[in-house]
Structure formats: structure tokens, C-alpha cells
Design a protein around this motif. Structure first.
Motif, mmCIF file in Angstrom:
data_model
loop_
_atom_site.group_PDB
_atom_site.id
_atom_site.type_symbol
_atom_site.label_atom_id
_atom_site.label_comp_id
_atom_site.label_asym_id
_atom_site.label_seq_id
_atom_site.Cartn_x
_atom_site.Cartn_y
_atom_site.Cartn_z
ATOM 1 N N VAL A 1 0.831 -1.196 0.000
ATOM 2 C CA VAL A 1 0.000 0.000 0.000
ATOM 3 C C VAL A 1 0.870 1.253 0.000
ATOM 4 O O VAL A 1 0.495 2.287 -0.550
ATOM 5 N N CYS B 1 0.845 5.404 4.977
ATOM 6 C CA CYS B 1 0.690 4.033 4.477
ATOM 7 C C CYS B 1 1.820 3.117 4.947
ATOM 8 O O CYS B 1 2.981 3.520 5.011
ATOM 9 N N LEU C 1 -4.702 -3.637 1.797
ATOM 10 C CA LEU C 1 -4.265 -4.636 0.820
ATOM 11 C C LEU C 1 -5.060 -5.908 1.099
ATOM 12 O O LEU C 1 -4.937 -6.506 2.173
ATOM 13 N N TYR D 1 -6.089 -3.181 -3.894
ATOM 14 C CA TYR D 1 -6.070 -2.085 -2.940
ATOM 15 C C TYR D 1 -7.533 -1.681 -2.744
ATOM 16 O O TYR D 1 -8.168 -1.158 -3.666
#
Length: 269
Positions: free
Chosen positions: A177, A196, A218, A232
Motif C-alpha cells: 500500500v 501508508c 491490501l 487495494y
């Protein structure tokens, strides 16, 4: 007496004249018949010749088609299970992928494979190309448009109500991610990813109609043959599903696409 002789002579001459006239008429009919017969024969010859030429052309075309089919069949690759590299899918982001009879961009096209189609990928010994089978036809596809279906141990995890499974172990390939960090645009719409890690983060989506904040994760889904596809996934603050982008592996992200349809398509700002 003289009158009698003269009359007989005249009758003899008239008879000879009539006889000569009949012979002339018969000769004219025969000549006409001969001319007609000859004309018929002359007319028939070109027709026969045309038929022969047409047949020869058909045979030639059929022979050419059969030879081309034989050449394609001879060029078709054969596979062993040991040559199998991975299970993959076509990733053209919309267009069909050409299946060719040789590993060259100018080779004949055997068939086309729709975007998103899952196929087995085999080694062909030429850089930039793979072997595969589609609808019973074996051929070559460009490696630039093939992505691997990631396979992981699903463990005891269960899917959420939207059909997505959480990824609890870091993938063996470079999917994270954190690769999304930054701002992405689709026309006037934007998504900014921040804070992230490899499997989670935060996002802010701004569109013409609404602004949304939430989490990006994810996750994966299972294909019909029990392979895992990575995504995602975006959820708002209440946990409702917003959208999902297909997670590419092993590349520097410059584009993200929602679902197999590729709509919407965001690019890095």
C-alpha cells in the motif's frame, strides 16, 4: 415432225434446269447446318476453358489455405508441465491481447485474448514472450501484458461482506500500500494516500459530487480455480466499501485501475 422434236428438246432442257435448281438448294442447307454446328462448337470451347480455369483457381486457393493451416500447426508450440511458469492473466487495461504463431510482433495472429482472461503461462525461450493456450490454440503472447496471479496461503481467514480477504502476511512480490503514497488524478477527481504501511493506509477522495475519507487496505479475492488476486480496497470511515484498484506487482506504479474494466483510471499527479 420438226415441231415434235423441238418440243422434246425444250422439255429436256427444262427438266435439266429444274434438276440443277434442286441441287443448289440442298447445298445451301448443308452449308448452313455445317456453319451452325461449327459455331456451336466454337462457342462451347471458351465455356469449357472458363470452367477449367475456375476449378484450377479453387484448387489453388484451397491448397494455399491448407498449406497456411499446416504451417501454423507446425509452428504451434508444445508444452510440458515442467515448462509452466505461473498462472497469469491478460493485463492490457481494456484491449484484447494478440495470440501469435511465433514470438515476434509481426507474426500472424491466431486469436485474440480479452483483457482480464486467466491463462497458464509457459516459458518459450525468447525474452519478452510467453507461450500459452487459449481456446485450444497454442501460441505466443507479449510478456508486457501478462501479470501473475499471486498465490498465498489463505489460512483460516474469511471474506468480508464485499468478498475481500485480508492479507496477513507480506507478499513475496513487491506489492505494498505504501506504493500508493501521494496524489492521484482522474480528470478533476483526486485521491490522496497518506500514512501508508505495506498493507494499510489512509486516503482522501475528492470528486465533483462528494469528499470521502477512509482507509485503504491490501486485500485479495479468490478466482474460480482458487487463486488469489490482490487489490487495494478503499472503505469510508463507517466501513462501507468505496472502490478497489487492482494491485500490480513488481513495477513502479504510475497508473491504477478500478476492477477488470479499468474504470475509473487514475494516474500519479
Amino acid at each position: 415432225m420438226k415441231k415434235t422434236v423441238i418440243c422434246l428438246a425444250i422439255l429436256t432442257m427444262m427438266s435439266a434446269a429444274v434438276s440443277c435448281g434442286n441441287t443448289g438448294n440442298n447445298g445451301t442447307l448443308e452449308n448452313s447446318q455445317k456453319t451452325t454446328t461449327s459455331s456451336a462448337v466454337t462457342t462451347a470451347v471458351p465455356e469449357a476453358s472458363k470452367a477449367e480455369k475456375t476449378t484450377a483457381a479453387n484448387v489453388s486457393a484451397k491448397s494455399e489455405t491448407e498449406n497456411k493451416a499446416k504451417d501454423t500447426e507446425q509452428n504451434a508450440p508444445t508444452f510440458n508441465e515442467s515448462d509452466r511458469l505461473f498462472g497469469g492473466y491478460v493485463a492490457t487495461q481494456g484491449d484484447d491481447l494478440n495470440l501469435r504463431n511465433e514470438p515476434f510482433p509481426t507474426a500472424d495472429i491466431i486469436d485474440t485474448i480479452p483483457n482480464g482472461t486467466q491463462i497458464d503461462i509457459y516459458s518459450c525461450g525468447r525474452a519478452g514472450w510467453y507461450c500459452t493456450v487459449f481456446k485450444g490454440k497454442s501460441g505466443y503472447v507479449s510478456a508486457d501484458y501478462i501479470k501473475e496471479i499471486e498465490s498465498y496461503d489463505a489460512g483460516t481467514e474469511t471474506a468480508n461482506i464485499y468478498g475481500y480477504y485480508p492479507v496477513t502476511e507480506q507478499p513475496r512480490t513487491s506489492i505494498a500500500v505504501s506504493d500508493l503514497e501521494g496524489t492521484w488524478t482522474c480528470g478533476d477527481d483526486t485521491i490522496t494516500f497518506h500514512d501508508c504501511s505495506w498493507n494499510a493506509g489512509q486516503f482522501e477522495m475528492k470528486t465533483t459530487y462528494y469528499d470521502i475519507q477512509g482507509s485503504v487496505l491490501l486485500e485479495y479475492t479468490l478466482t474460480p480455480d482458487n487463486m488469489e488476486e490482490m487489490w487495494y480496497t478503499l472503505y469510508n470511515k463507517e466501513g462501507a466499501f468505496v472502490t478497489a484498484f487492482h494491485a500490480e506487482s513488481g513495477i513502479q506504479l504510475t497508473d491504477i485501475y478500478a476492477g477488470q474494466s479499468g474504470d475509473p483510471h487514475y494516474t500519479r499527479k
